[in-house]
Design an enzyme around this catalytic site. Structure first.
Site, mmCIF file in Angstrom:
data_model
loop_
_atom_site.group_PDB
_atom_site.id
_atom_site.type_symbol
_atom_site.label_atom_id
_atom_site.label_comp_id
_atom_site.label_asym_id
_atom_site.label_seq_id
_atom_site.Cartn_x
_atom_site.Cartn_y
_atom_site.Cartn_z
ATOM 1 N N LYS A 70 50.686 -13.770 29.720
ATOM 2 C CA LYS A 70 49.269 -13.932 30.059
ATOM 3 C C LYS A 70 48.641 -15.172 29.428
ATOM 4 O O LYS A 70 47.803 -15.833 30.060
ATOM 5 C CB LYS A 70 48.490 -12.677 29.668
ATOM 6 N N ASP A 108 41.859 -7.770 33.900
ATOM 7 C CA ASP A 108 42.017 -6.759 32.857
ATOM 8 C C ASP A 108 40.674 -6.434 32.200
ATOM 9 O O ASP A 108 40.408 -5.286 31.848
ATOM 10 C CB ASP A 108 42.983 -7.244 31.770
ATOM 11 N N ALA A 132 47.298 -8.378 19.099
ATOM 12 C CA ALA A 132 46.452 -9.568 19.172
ATOM 13 C C ALA A 132 46.966 -10.538 20.227
ATOM 14 O O ALA A 132 46.656 -11.732 20.178
ATOM 15 C CB ALA A 132 46.381 -10.255 17.804
ATOM 16 N N ARG A 156 51.102 -7.925 13.723
ATOM 17 C CA ARG A 156 52.153 -8.415 12.827
ATOM 18 C C ARG A 156 51.962 -9.874 12.448
ATOM 19 O O ARG A 156 52.502 -10.334 11.433
ATOM 20 C CB ARG A 156 53.529 -8.215 13.469
ATOM 21 N N LEU A 223 46.796 1.117 26.618
ATOM 22 C CA LEU A 223 46.967 0.170 27.721
ATOM 23 C C LEU A 223 48.344 0.291 28.356
ATOM 24 O O LEU A 223 48.540 -0.117 29.499
ATOM 25 C CB LEU A 223 46.743 -1.262 27.242
#
Length: 282
Positions: A70, A108, A132, A156, A223
């Site tokens: 994305k 989205d 993130a 992470r 999601l």
């Protein structure tokens, strides 16, 4: 029947085997009598731009983009819609007639707004966002609009959290970074899971999932989704009586927004919903 006039729409990602998008969109095409077909293609990162150019050269309507491409898609288009620009991620590329990649959108965000609106009202302020990446950036934009209080972000890679905080509108002064596995230091209301956890290849660590849900969220949104049945987060939330929104609801709502942009037609919502629940084959 597929013929010379059939228009192609696509999904590009890795993996895509689990995706219900072809079933949903093809059911809608059939219902409206449109000579279009939606297909999913597994594409690696190093071949993504090549695949996008190929679809444009074939005269495709457009391509949905999913994990992990994305943010890469944002750099491959000529222009961005408002939501894609705000969250820095693209999940839909629309092509010009000459085949060039023209416009990147993020449906989205619209899907997340609609899905969050279906959840019960909050009991308290604050939300915890897991991840993130591209999906999380869209979630952060919707959460900045639909929630109050702090937005805790666990990932992470701390640099990605800092980038998310500095680039997503509405997060200034609200974003609270967490190391992966840590929990907020104060009560919070909503859990949003925006990582590949829950996909067949990425099972949860059961101890971490239990700690998250036992920390007391009053609502949850996953999601991810399973082609059949519930994700681990959905199952665990329901056992605890926590209202949880399925990734299928997000898929439906973002699919509705995607269909409008691909076809300039009003999508058949009930048909698309039935397809997601197994009422229509692809």
């Amino acid at each position: 029947m597929i013929g010379p006039s059939t228009r192609l729409a696509a999904l590009l990602g890795d993996p895509v085997d689990h995706s219900l998008s072809p079933r949903m969109h093809n059911a809608a095409f059939r219902n409206l009598g449109l000579d279009c077909r939606y297909l999913a293609f597994r594409v690696s990162g190093e071949r993504f731009e090549e695949a996008l150019r190929g679809l444009g050269a074939l005269g495709a309507l457009g391509a949905n983009v999913t994990v992990p491409h994305k943010e890469r898609a944002r750099r491959a288009v000529d222009a961005l819609d408002e939501d894609a620009r705000a969250c820095g991620a693209v999940n839909l590329v629309l092509f010009r007639r000459n085949g060039s990649a023209a416009w990147g959108a993020n449906t989205d965000v619209a899907g997340l707004r609609a899905t969050l609106d279906e959840l019960p009202p909050p009991r308290r302020e604050g939300a915890l966002l897991l991840g993130a990446g591209g999906a999380a950036r869209a979630a952060a934009l919707a959460l900045a609009e639909r929630t109050e209080g702090n937005l805790w972000v666990a990932a992470r890679n701390p640099e990605r959290i800092r980038d998310l905080e500095s680039s997503v509108p509405g997060l200034e002064g609200r974003c609270r970074p967490l190391a992966w596995g840590d929990l907020p230091s104060e009560p919070w209301d909503l859990l949003v899971q925006a990582t590949p956890l829950g996909l067949p290849s990425r099972p949860w660590d059961e101890a971490y999932l239990s700690r998250l849900l036992d920390a007391g969220p009053s609502r949850a949104l996953d999601l991810a989704y399973c082609p059949e049945g519930l994700t681990e987060l959905e199952e665990a939330s329901r056992r605890r009586g926590i209202p949880v929104a399925s990734g299928r609801r997000l898929l439906l709502h973002q699919g509705v927004a995607t269909f409008r942009l691909l076809t300039d037609r009003e999508p058949p919502l009930e048909i698309m919903e039935q397809a997601l629940e197994g009422g229509e084959a692809s």
